[in-house]
Design a protein around this motif. Structure first.
Motif, PDB file in Angstrom:
ATOM      1  N   ARG A   1      38.357 -35.717 -48.713  1.00  0.00           N
ATOM      2  CA  ARG A   1      37.896 -37.282 -48.783  1.00  0.00           C
ATOM      3  C   ARG A   1      38.806 -38.230 -48.153  1.00  0.00           C
ATOM      4  N   LEU A   2      40.168 -37.869 -48.816  1.00  0.00           N
ATOM      5  CA  LEU A   2      41.421 -38.500 -48.393  1.00  0.00           C
ATOM      6  C   LEU A   2      41.779 -38.408 -46.754  1.00  0.00           C
ATOM      7  N   TYR A   3      41.735 -37.067 -46.564  1.00  0.00           N
ATOM      8  CA  TYR A   3      42.026 -36.588 -45.294  1.00  0.00           C
ATOM      9  C   TYR A   3      41.076 -37.184 -44.244  1.00  0.00           C
ATOM     10  N   ALA A   4      39.616 -37.219 -44.397  1.00  0.00           N
ATOM     11  CA  ALA A   4      38.742 -37.931 -43.649  1.00  0.00           C
ATOM     12  C   ALA A   4      39.152 -39.210 -43.142  1.00  0.00           C
ATOM     13  N   GLN A   5      39.648 -40.240 -44.145  1.00  0.00           N
ATOM     14  CA  GLN A   5      39.903 -41.392 -43.801  1.00  0.00           C
ATOM     15  C   GLN A   5      40.968 -41.516 -42.943  1.00  0.00           C
ATOM     16  N   PHE A   6      41.608 -40.494 -42.479  1.00  0.00           N
ATOM     17  CA  PHE A   6      42.836 -40.533 -41.466  1.00  0.00           C
ATOM     18  C   PHE A   6      42.200 -39.653 -40.103  1.00  0.00           C
ATOM     19  N   GLY A   7      41.243 -39.551 -40.020  1.00  0.00           N
ATOM     20  CA  GLY A   7      40.459 -38.917 -38.761  1.00  0.00           C
ATOM     21  C   GLY A   7      40.334 -37.441 -38.680  1.00  0.00           C
TER      22      GLY A   7
ATOM     23  N   LYS B   1      47.287 -41.929 -49.765  1.00  0.00           N
ATOM     24  CA  LYS B   1      47.106 -42.971 -48.538  1.00  0.00           C
ATOM     25  C   LYS B   1      48.514 -43.417 -47.844  1.00  0.00           C
ATOM     26  N   ILE B   2      49.548 -43.631 -48.644  1.00  0.00           N
ATOM     27  CA  ILE B   2      50.638 -44.094 -47.887  1.00  0.00           C
ATOM     28  C   ILE B   2      51.168 -42.903 -47.290  1.00  0.00           C
ATOM     29  N   ILE B   3      51.408 -41.602 -47.898  1.00  0.00           N
ATOM     30  CA  ILE B   3      51.684 -40.387 -47.265  1.00  0.00           C
ATOM     31  C   ILE B   3      51.083 -40.051 -46.145  1.00  0.00           C
ATOM     32  N   MET B   4      49.725 -40.264 -45.827  1.00  0.00           N
ATOM     33  CA  MET B   4      48.951 -39.948 -44.730  1.00  0.00           C
ATOM     34  C   MET B   4      49.088 -41.059 -43.856  1.00  0.00           C
ATOM     35  N   ARG B   5      49.196 -42.285 -44.238  1.00  0.00           N
ATOM     36  CA  ARG B   5      49.597 -43.273 -43.045  1.00  0.00           C
ATOM     37  C   ARG B   5      50.691 -42.930 -42.391  1.00  0.00           C
ATOM     38  N   GLU B   6      51.956 -42.282 -43.098  1.00  0.00           N
ATOM     39  CA  GLU B   6      53.137 -42.328 -42.445  1.00  0.00           C
ATOM     40  C   GLU B   6      52.838 -41.166 -41.410  1.00  0.00           C
ATOM     41  N   ILE B   7      52.258 -40.109 -42.014  1.00  0.00           N
ATOM     42  CA  ILE B   7      52.034 -38.971 -41.123  1.00  0.00           C
ATOM     43  C   ILE B   7      51.128 -39.048 -40.119  1.00  0.00           C
ATOM     44  N   ARG B   8      50.050 -39.838 -40.189  1.00  0.00           N
ATOM     45  CA  ARG B   8      49.313 -40.306 -39.098  1.00  0.00           C
ATOM     46  C   ARG B   8      49.965 -41.096 -37.789  1.00  0.00           C
ATOM     47  N   GLU B   9      50.722 -41.849 -38.417  1.00  0.00           N
ATOM     48  CA  GLU B   9      51.572 -42.714 -37.489  1.00  0.00           C
ATOM     49  C   GLU B   9      52.226 -41.649 -36.643  1.00  0.00           C
ATOM     50  N   PHE B  10      52.799 -40.585 -37.254  1.00  0.00           N
ATOM     51  CA  PHE B  10      53.619 -39.529 -36.552  1.00  0.00           C
ATOM     52  C   PHE B  10      52.622 -38.900 -35.571  1.00  0.00           C
ATOM     53  N   LEU B  11      51.499 -38.236 -36.061  1.00  0.00           N
ATOM     54  CA  LEU B  11      50.568 -37.827 -35.172  1.00  0.00           C
ATOM     55  C   LEU B  11      50.300 -38.464 -33.707  1.00  0.00           C
ATOM     56  N   ASP B  12      50.154 -39.822 -34.034  1.00  0.00           N
ATOM     57  CA  ASP B  12      49.683 -40.584 -32.854  1.00  0.00           C
ATOM     58  C   ASP B  12      50.669 -40.558 -31.676  1.00  0.00           C
ATOM     59  N   THR B  13      51.739 -39.944 -31.890  1.00  0.00           N
ATOM     60  CA  THR B  13      53.022 -39.996 -30.761  1.00  0.00           C
ATOM     61  C   THR B  13      52.925 -38.648 -30.235  1.00  0.00           C
ATOM     62  N   LEU B  14      52.149 -37.679 -30.748  1.00  0.00           N
ATOM     63  CA  LEU B  14      52.264 -36.283 -30.162  1.00  0.00           C
ATOM     64  C   LEU B  14      51.630 -36.160 -28.780  1.00  0.00           C
ATOM     65  N   PRO B  15      52.037 -35.062 -27.998  1.00  0.00           N
ATOM     66  CA  PRO B  15      51.521 -34.923 -26.730  1.00  0.00           C
ATOM     67  C   PRO B  15      50.027 -35.120 -26.999  1.00  0.00           C
ATOM     68  N   ASP B  16      49.266 -35.322 -25.749  1.00  0.00           N
ATOM     69  CA  ASP B  16      47.821 -35.385 -25.675  1.00  0.00           C
ATOM     70  C   ASP B  16      47.419 -33.795 -25.710  1.00  0.00           C
ATOM     71  N   LYS B  17      46.267 -33.754 -26.423  1.00  0.00           N
ATOM     72  CA  LYS B  17      45.547 -32.523 -26.629  1.00  0.00           C
ATOM     73  C   LYS B  17      46.307 -31.552 -27.648  1.00  0.00           C
ATOM     74  N   ALA B  18      47.476 -32.162 -28.298  1.00  0.00           N
ATOM     75  CA  ALA B  18      47.876 -31.406 -29.458  1.00  0.00           C
ATOM     76  C   ALA B  18      47.141 -31.228 -30.439  1.00  0.00           C
ATOM     77  N   TYR B  19      46.767 -29.829 -31.245  1.00  0.00           N
ATOM     78  CA  TYR B  19      45.824 -29.586 -32.191  1.00  0.00           C
ATOM     79  C   TYR B  19      46.588 -29.616 -33.437  1.00  0.00           C
ATOM     80  N   THR B  20      46.098 -30.462 -34.296  1.00  0.00           N
ATOM     81  CA  THR B  20      46.587 -30.769 -35.679  1.00  0.00           C
ATOM     82  C   THR B  20      45.697 -30.251 -36.720  1.00  0.00           C
ATOM     83  N   SER B  21      46.140 -29.417 -37.631  1.00  0.00           N
ATOM     84  CA  SER B  21      45.131 -28.867 -38.575  1.00  0.00           C
ATOM     85  C   SER B  21      45.727 -29.178 -39.983  1.00  0.00           C
ATOM     86  N   LEU B  22      44.902 -28.796 -40.921  1.00  0.00           N
ATOM     87  CA  LEU B  22      45.382 -29.024 -42.226  1.00  0.00           C
ATOM     88  C   LEU B  22      44.182 -28.001 -43.105  1.00  0.00           C
TER      89      LEU B  22
END
Length: 137
Positions: A116-122, A87-108
């Motif tokens: 289940r972990l990734y769903a918690q982060f959108g 969750k800490i790792i994904m929190r840090e990644i999610r904060e970064f993803l929130d800075t990306l250009p509008d309509k950027a596509y992020t996959s995993l």
């Protein structure tokens, strides 16, 4: 760098040796030293978790820097799992993803229960509209 108790959070990729070792320890597929040496410095964003200078968790974002991104290499050393480090790792990644250009596509690619972990982060499944695929040499 953020410090939580003995946990140190860094926004930098691990060394090649640390990366290769943690992938195997965490049950991810092994990668080559050559590939890691090329790929790690090209990370768009990376987060590493250390305790006593030992890498215990990591995650990376790769991509073209503008339109397409992929979350990869989410790994926690087995002896440290169950402590919320994913969750800490994904929190840090999610904060970064929130800075990306509008309509950027992020996959995993979510393996097993990790979805289940990734769903918690959108993150949400894209099937049946899309299907993840991989090419292996």
């Amino acid at each position: 760098m953020e410090i939580q108790g003995k946990l140190v959070i860094r926004h930098a990729p691990p060394s090649v040796q640390q990366y290769l070792a943690l992938r195997v320890q965490a049950g991810l597929s092994p990668m080559s030293e050559e590939g890691a040496a090329i790929g790690l410095p090209r990370s768009i964003f990376a987060v590493t978790l250390f305790e006593d200078d030992v890498l215990i968790g990591m995650g990376r974002v790769i991509g073209d820097g503008g339109c397409f991104f992929q979350v990869t290499d989410i790994a926690v050393q087995p002896s440290h799992q169950g402590r919320g480090l994913g969750k800490i790792i994904m929190r840090e990644i999610r904060e970064f993803l929130d800075t990306l250009p509008d309509k950027a596509y992020t996959s995993l690619i979510a393996d097993g229960e990790a979805a289940r972990l990734y769903a918690q982060f959108g993150f949400a499944p894209v099937a049946p509209r899309s299907q993840g695929m991989a090419f292996k040499r």
